[in-house]
Design an enzyme around this catalytic site. Structure first.
Site, PDB file in Angstrom:
ATOM      1  N   ARG A  35     -24.879 -17.812 -24.669  1.00 57.33           N
ATOM      2  CA  ARG A  35     -23.966 -16.740 -24.284  1.00 57.33           C
ATOM      3  C   ARG A  35     -22.543 -17.252 -24.081  1.00 57.33           C
ATOM      4  O   ARG A  35     -21.579 -16.485 -24.159  1.00 57.33           O
ATOM      5  CB  ARG A  35     -24.451 -16.053 -23.002  1.00 57.33           C
ATOM      6  CG  ARG A  35     -23.738 -14.723 -22.781  1.00 57.33           C
ATOM      7  CD  ARG A  35     -24.358 -13.908 -21.683  1.00 57.33           C
ATOM      8  NE  ARG A  35     -23.714 -12.610 -21.600  1.00 57.33           N
ATOM      9  CZ  ARG A  35     -23.917 -11.735 -20.640  1.00 57.33           C
ATOM     10  NH1 ARG A  35     -24.776 -12.025 -19.667  1.00 57.33           N
ATOM     11  NH2 ARG A  35     -23.280 -10.586 -20.626  1.00 57.33           N
TER      12      ARG A  35
ATOM     13  N   THR B 226     -30.857 -14.220 -23.695  1.00 53.23           N
ATOM     14  CA  THR B 226     -29.774 -15.172 -23.455  1.00 53.23           C
ATOM     15  C   THR B 226     -29.580 -15.324 -21.961  1.00 53.23           C
ATOM     16  O   THR B 226     -30.211 -14.630 -21.153  1.00 53.23           O
ATOM     17  CB  THR B 226     -28.463 -14.723 -24.128  1.00 53.23           C
ATOM     18  OG1 THR B 226     -27.532 -15.804 -24.122  1.00 53.23           O
ATOM     19  CG2 THR B 226     -27.853 -13.522 -23.418  1.00 53.23           C
ATOM     20  N   CYS B 227     -28.691 -16.233 -21.569  1.00 51.06           N
ATOM     21  CA  CYS B 227     -28.450 -16.493 -20.150  1.00 51.06           C
ATOM     22  C   CYS B 227     -27.560 -15.425 -19.528  1.00 51.06           C
ATOM     23  O   CYS B 227     -26.745 -14.806 -20.207  1.00 51.06           O
ATOM     24  CB  CYS B 227     -27.780 -17.858 -19.975  1.00 51.06           C
ATOM     25  SG  CYS B 227     -28.786 -19.238 -20.548  1.00 51.06           S
ATOM     26  N   THR B 228     -27.723 -15.246 -18.226  1.00 51.53           N
ATOM     27  CA  THR B 228     -26.871 -14.339 -17.461  1.00 51.53           C
ATOM     28  C   THR B 228     -26.894 -14.778 -16.002  1.00 51.53           C
ATOM     29  O   THR B 228     -27.891 -15.360 -15.555  1.00 51.53           O
ATOM     30  CB  THR B 228     -27.348 -12.864 -17.609  1.00 51.53           C
ATOM     31  OG1 THR B 228     -26.302 -11.987 -17.218  1.00 51.53           O
ATOM     32  CG2 THR B 228     -28.586 -12.568 -16.799  1.00 51.53           C
TER      33      THR B 228
END
Length: 251
Positions: free
Chosen positions: A150, A217-219
């Site tokens: 991301r 994805t990352c968050t």
């Protein structure tokens, strides 16, 4: 005649300079020096940190994009060299291209695996573990689960939060366009939650087998604390024509 000294001469002599006394001023000087050195160290550390941020968020994108474009060109050359018949699945150079109009990042090469070695090249990768992705080219029910960075290293899923329910996701291969429609979104979940990439991702509300796609994805942005998940379901498959005319969703 030798010179002589009178009382008047002695009185006119310059007075002796006052003696310097040791006091608090010397201590204050040492403190000021220490503060100055500490300040310079902070400035240096700040510059180093700033350069690291530039490297992480900008330069790694430049390097990754170059690598992805090179690999993508290789895949398309392979496709062009195969004049007739379906293209063999090439898991080394990439299996196709992901198009997500809402993310506004063009095409994203999809390769095998989700390790950092793979994703750092500015591509998306399909899962091989802990739950193996089902590739759409197999024409089997299952979940085509994908991951990408991301931020940094191409940041191909940086704008994943721009995707809305009903948006299209298109996967392009040599011979077919696979058109999916987003039906559910999970803005935050544990990075250890592998159920989101199950063959039947029940967390998205589905109960039965089908042809699904999952983007992960990352968050939040610039962290890897949680995972952001988008689910879609296959709506149709279009054959690629001689001009590689894109589906209407990409027009």
């Amino acid at each position: 005649m030798a010179a002589t000294t009178t009382d008047h001469d002695e009185d006119a002599a310059e007075p002796a300079p006052p003696q310097r006394t040791k006091g608090p001023s010397r201590g204050r000087g040492r403190i000021a020096t220490a503060v100055s050195v500490f300040g310079e160290l902070l400035i240096t550390a700040g510059l180093i940190l700033g350069l690291f941020v530039v490297y992480s968020l900008w330069w790694t994108n430049v390097v990754a994009d170059r690598a992805a474009h090179k690999q993508g060109d290789t895949v398309r050359r392979h496709w062009a060299d195969q004049d007739t018949g379906p293209g063999a699945l090439d898991t080394k150079d990439g299996i196709g291209f992901l198009h997500v109009p809402a993310m506004k990042n063009g095409e994203v090469l999809v390769k095998k695996g989700t390790s950092t070695d793979v994703l750092n090249d500015g591509v998306a990768g399909y899962y091989t573990d802990p739950v193996k992705a089902t590739l759409p080219t197999t024409d089997k029910n299952g979940n085509f689960s994908l991951a990408a960075h991301r931020d940094g290293h191409g940041a191909k899923f940086h704008n994943i939060d721009k995707i809305k329910k009903g948006d299209p996701i298109v996967f392009e291969t040599k011979d077919d366009w696979y058109v999916y429609k987003v039906y559910d979104i999970l803005p935050e979940t544990s990075k250890f939650n592998v159920d989101v990439i199950d063959q039947v991702p029940k967390e998205s509300g589905v109960k039965k087998a089908g042809k699904y796609i999952t983007l992960t994805t990352c968050t939040p942005v610039y962290t890897s604390r949680y995972r952001y998940v988008v689910w879609g379901e296959l709506e149709r498959v279009e054959k690629v024509d001689s001009k590689r005319t894109q589906p209407k969703e990409l027009g």
